[in-house]
Design a protein around this motif. Structure first.
Motif, PDB file in Angstrom:
ATOM      1  N   UNK A 165       6.566   3.008   1.388  1.00 36.45           N
ATOM      2  CA  UNK A 165       6.009   4.096   0.234  1.00 36.45           C
ATOM      3  C   UNK A 165       5.079   3.081  -0.819  1.00 36.45           C
ATOM      4  N   UNK A 166       5.611   2.291  -1.447  1.00 37.24           N
ATOM      5  CA  UNK A 166       5.033   1.345  -2.700  1.00 37.24           C
ATOM      6  C   UNK A 166       3.882   0.846  -2.160  1.00 37.24           C
ATOM      7  N   UNK A 167       3.961   0.149  -0.944  1.00 39.04           N
ATOM      8  CA  UNK A 167       2.721  -0.354  -0.336  1.00 39.04           C
ATOM      9  C   UNK A 167       1.729   0.769  -0.536  1.00 39.04           C
ATOM     10  N   UNK A 168       1.883   1.685  -0.079  1.00 41.40           N
ATOM     11  CA  UNK A 168       0.834   2.831   0.133  1.00 41.40           C
ATOM     12  C   UNK A 168       0.242   3.124  -1.137  1.00 41.40           C
ATOM     13  N   UNK A 169       1.115   2.995  -2.226  1.00 42.75           N
ATOM     14  CA  UNK A 169       0.899   3.445  -3.560  1.00 42.75           C
ATOM     15  C   UNK A 169      -0.184   2.065  -4.013  1.00 42.75           C
ATOM     16  N   UNK A 170       0.530   1.015  -3.710  1.00 43.63           N
ATOM     17  CA  UNK A 170      -0.350  -0.178  -4.289  1.00 43.63           C
ATOM     18  C   UNK A 170      -1.898  -0.013  -3.462  1.00 43.63           C
ATOM     19  N   UNK A 171      -2.099   0.343  -2.477  1.00 43.98           N
ATOM     20  CA  UNK A 171      -3.304   0.321  -1.801  1.00 43.98           C
ATOM     21  C   UNK A 171      -4.214   1.365  -2.749  1.00 43.98           C
ATOM     22  N   UNK A 172      -3.569   2.643  -3.099  1.00 40.74           N
ATOM     23  CA  UNK A 172      -4.336   3.738  -3.919  1.00 40.74           C
ATOM     24  C   UNK A 172      -4.591   2.910  -5.325  1.00 40.74           C
ATOM     25  N   UNK A 173      -3.753   2.348  -5.893  1.00 35.37           N
ATOM     26  CA  UNK A 173      -4.030   1.689  -7.123  1.00 35.37           C
ATOM     27  C   UNK A 173      -5.185   0.924  -7.105  1.00 35.37           C
ATOM     28  N   UNK A 174      -5.071  -0.026  -5.894  1.00 37.44           N
ATOM     29  CA  UNK A 174      -6.238  -0.711  -5.646  1.00 37.44           C
ATOM     30  C   UNK A 174      -7.554  -0.265  -5.783  1.00 37.44           C
ATOM     31  N   UNK A 175      -7.666   0.969  -4.814  1.00 34.54           N
ATOM     32  CA  UNK A 175      -8.864   1.661  -4.718  1.00 34.54           C
ATOM     33  C   UNK A 175      -9.377   1.995  -6.088  1.00 34.54           C
TER      34      UNK A 175
END
Ligand SMILES: Cc1cc2nc3c(=O)[nH]c(=O)nc-3n(C[C@H](O)[C@H](O)[C@H](O)COP(=O)(O)O)c2cc1C
Length: 205
Positions: free
Chosen positions: A14-24
């Motif tokens: 879940x946090x990995x998915x959030x991290x990709x969105x923050x990076x976007x």
């Protein structure tokens, strides 16, 4: 290009998915790039060592990643209302940066994911900020000018981005949670650009 370090730990994704969105969100700001890094799990067997390159996902972070980046987005699952030990373990290895003041004046923001709605998102986010204050970082949250902050029925707080992953941790990010992750990334990127006047254009692409 200035970089924002998106540093996270994630056990179930879940946090990995959030991290990709923050990076976007970071990369929506012209001239800014995200550097995605994770940390290895910690072992009860102190001698156990993990390969320096993980078999999948983001590379493991080093203190140089922190030093080189213009800002930091720090993400962790909530563990008993606090950040996960692997991330804390990594932060505990950053004394040299504290001594040199390498992170002082850089913008930082935090994000987390919980199983339950009232399971400690805010306490985790606030406690994740504490070591960053010691480093002299400039902590940023999310403003209520983000309309999702008022209307979200799952994650999303003024202290940082958050996600309600559900009891099995499989609930996908809601549209509001995704937008707030991206807003956090953009906000950090804009701040890092403004704090580094040498950088060229930091308007949203
Ligand atoms: C040891 C442990 C402690 C946890 N503590 C909490 C907690 O205090 N509150 C909560 O809502 N969820 C708690 N969880 C659930 C995780 O925060 C949640 O599943 C999160 O979404 C996992 O993120 P990940 O998929 O990135 O690993 C805990 C999970 C573990 C393994």
């Amino acid at each position: 290009m200035a970089e924002i370090l998106v540093l996270y730990y994630s056990r179930y994704g879940a946090v990995a998915d959030m991290a990709r969105r923050v990076a976007r969100g970071v990369e929506e700001v012209h001239g800014m790039q995200a550097r995605l890094r994770t940390v290895p799990p910690v072992s009860t067997v102190c001698e156990a060592v993990e390969d320096s390159i993980p078999s999948e996902g983001a590379p493991y972070a080093t203190v140089e990643d922190l030093q080189e980046c213009a800002g930091l987005a720090l993400g962790s699952p909530t563990r008993f209302g606090n950040m996960a030990a692997p991330l804390k373990y990594f932060l505990d290895s950053t004394s040299s940066l504290w001594l040199s003041g390498a992170l002082a004046g850089k913008p930082a923001g935090v994000f987390t994911s919980t199983a339950s709605m009232h399971g400690g998102q805010e306490t985790t986010l606030l406690s994740m900020m504490l070591p960053l204050f010691h480093h002299g970082m400039l902590l940023m949250g999310l403003p209520y000018t983000e309309p999702d902050l008022l209307t979200t029925e799952t994650g999303g707080t003024p202290y940082g981005a958050s996600h309600l992953a559900g009891a099995d941790s499989k609930r996908p990010l809601s549209d509001a949670e995704i937008r707030l992750c991206r807003a956090l990334g953009r906000r950090l990127a804009h701040a890092a650009g403004a704090l580094n006047p040498g950088r060229p254009d930091t308007s949203t692409q």
